[in-house]
Design an enzyme around this catalytic site. Structure first.
Site, PDB file in Angstrom:
ATOM      1  CG  ASP A 129      -1.865   1.120   1.326  1.00 52.09           C
ATOM      2  OD1 ASP A 129      -1.774   2.043   0.488  1.00 52.09           O
ATOM      3  OD2 ASP A 129      -2.728   1.099   2.232  1.00 52.09           O
ATOM      4  CG  ASP A 145      -3.455   3.671  -2.884  1.00 49.20           C
ATOM      5  OD1 ASP A 145      -4.463   3.116  -3.353  1.00 49.20           O
ATOM      6  OD2 ASP A 145      -3.421   4.162  -1.753  1.00 49.20           O
ATOM      7  CD  GLU A 146      -5.124  -0.143  -0.534  1.00 45.84           C
ATOM      8  OE1 GLU A 146      -5.566  -1.284  -0.303  1.00 45.84           O
ATOM      9  OE2 GLU A 146      -5.634   0.886  -0.070  1.00 45.84           O
TER      10      GLU A 146
HETATM   11 MG   LIG Z   1      -2.418   4.017   0.296  1.00 46.42          MG
END
Ligand SMILES: [Mg+2]
Length: 427
Positions: free
Chosen positions: A12, A108-109
């Protein structure tokens, strides 16, 4: 089948949008910064914040007005999605050096199934995670948190447990101390509504969910109840799904995606019909995007309120689409062609279905319609909304059309059990 315990990483990127912006503007590094504001959302909201803004009490999804109120020196930056997507791709290309099994979860992950490659690091996934983290820092200039576990849900929990720039290993020996002590809403898929319901049954921690009477969970939540309990017990066996068609074959054997809904009151007017169509189309389009699919055909189904008779109609889309607005528009036109919507005919149930599906990466014919820029901006808006909903629940963002109807607006199409996925639409 491989009988080894799985090794799953969840990576993340910390404060992703804000971190990327600060990278490009070093002068902002010591100031409270938020990324937010979108001309198409009715009020600008905070999409991401840096650590300084967080310390001032600024929260994601807060309105910009409110954020500035509590933090007057706040610097606001409009989002630059192309830039973020570039960083997202760069991070993923690092992940692909460690495994082919990468499932992105928002920009973002990502989950990485490294069961087959951990032996290259002496079987120590922690060492592998250290290397990934160092590379992202060195090559992208942003930090990541990584969770490591034998299942996706606990790996995700681990990446949230310590941040920024941290690695957490959740093992069969420590999960009761780490995961089970945490509030139940920190378990993936436990949203606000579910949290409240669980709290009302005196289930406050993930551990309490794990040992709750399964019958009680079925009564309260239906099929979702036991599923959440499996997750709490570490028995999530869902695979890391490879979604990047360039890297791996993906199973596109989905024929159609649809939702039907019985409205809280009968549908008589254009306004109500539009509202319901928009709610349904939203969830259909969102699921298309999740599956990286576009539809070429839109179908609607309508059930009469008086005699419960039922019909379906379908129409091709001018271009394959997973854009919420385009699907809603097509479905609404189809309905208008078949229903008076002047108060003379009451509709009980309505459905929207997307069919004739294709992979999003199928070649597109550009420029015939000359509105590619507008479509690209609608697509970006959808991505933002998907991301916010994934983080904060479906009701965090509502389209303008869904505002103003007291009975309709509390409907959370993807969460409330008013969806008829099988019987209603499979005609
Ligand atoms: Mg994040």
């Amino acid at each position: 089948m491989d009988s080894r315990p799985r090794v799953i990483l969840h990576a993340d990127m910390n404060c992703f949008y804000a971190a990327v912006e600060c990278l490009h503007r070093p002068e902002l590094r010591d100031k409270p910064v938020v990324v937010g504001g979108h001309e198409e959302l009715r009020h600008g909201i905070v999409l991401a914040k840096n650590l300084m803004a967080k310390r001032c009490g600024v929260k994601t999804a807060m309105s910009l007005v409110e954020a500035r109120h509590i933090c007057p020196e706040l610097v606001t930056i409009p989002p630059d999605y192309n830039l973020y997507m570039r960083f997202s791709r760069m991070a993923r290309s690092i992940y692909y050096d460690y495994t082919d099994l990468v499932e992105p979860f928002g920009p973002d992950e990502a989950w990485l199934d490294v069961t087959g490659s951990a032996h290259l690091w002496g079987g120590d996934a922690y060492l592998m995670a250290c290397e990934i983290s160092e590379r992202v820092k060195a090559e992208l200039g942003v930090t990541i948190s990584i969770g490591i576990s034998w299942n996706k849900v606990f790996a995700k929990f681990g990446s949230d447990y310590q941040k920024p720039d941290a690695i957490t290993v959740i093992t069969p020996d420590n999960y009761r101390q780490i995961v089970w002590q945490a509030p139940v809403e920190e378990l993936l898929y436990v949203g606000r509504a579910t949290k409240h319901k669980l709290n009302a049954s005196a289930v406050f921690t993930i551990g309490e969910l794990a040992i709750e009477d399964p019958r009680l969970l079925v009564n309260k939540f239906g099929k979702i109840g036991p599923m959440l309990q499996y997750f709490a017990l570490g028995e999530d066996i869902t695979p890391v799904k490879v979604l990047d068609p360039q890297t791996s074959q993906v199973d596109y054997d989905i024929k159609s995606i649809g939702n039907g809904l019985t409205a809280p009151h009968d549908i008589l007017t254009r306004r109500d019909a539009r509202l319901l169509i928009s709610l349904l189309s939203e969830s259909v389009a969102q699921r298309l995007r999740e599956q990286r699919l576009k539809a070429r055909t839109i179908c609607i189904s309508v059930r009469d309120a008086a005699d419960l008779t039922y019909y379906t109609r379908q129409a091709p889309l001018p271009r394959a689409s997973n854009i919420t607005n385009e699907i809603a528009q097509a479905a609404f036109e189809l309905l208008c062609a078949n229903e008076p919507l002047d108060g003379s005919h009451a509709i009980r149930t309505m459905g929207v279905r997307a069919a004739d599906l294709q992979n999003v990466s199928a070649p597109l014919q550009l420029d015939i319609f000359g509105d590619e820029e507008k479509r690209a901006s609608l697509e970006r808006l959808d991505i933002t909304i998907d991301d916010l909903r994934r983080r904060f629940g479906n009701n965090i963002v509502r389209r303008a059309v869904a505002l103003g109807d007291e009975q309709m607006t509390p409907l959370d199409i993807q969460r409330d059990n008013v969806i008829h996925p099988v019987g209603f639409l499979n005609s």
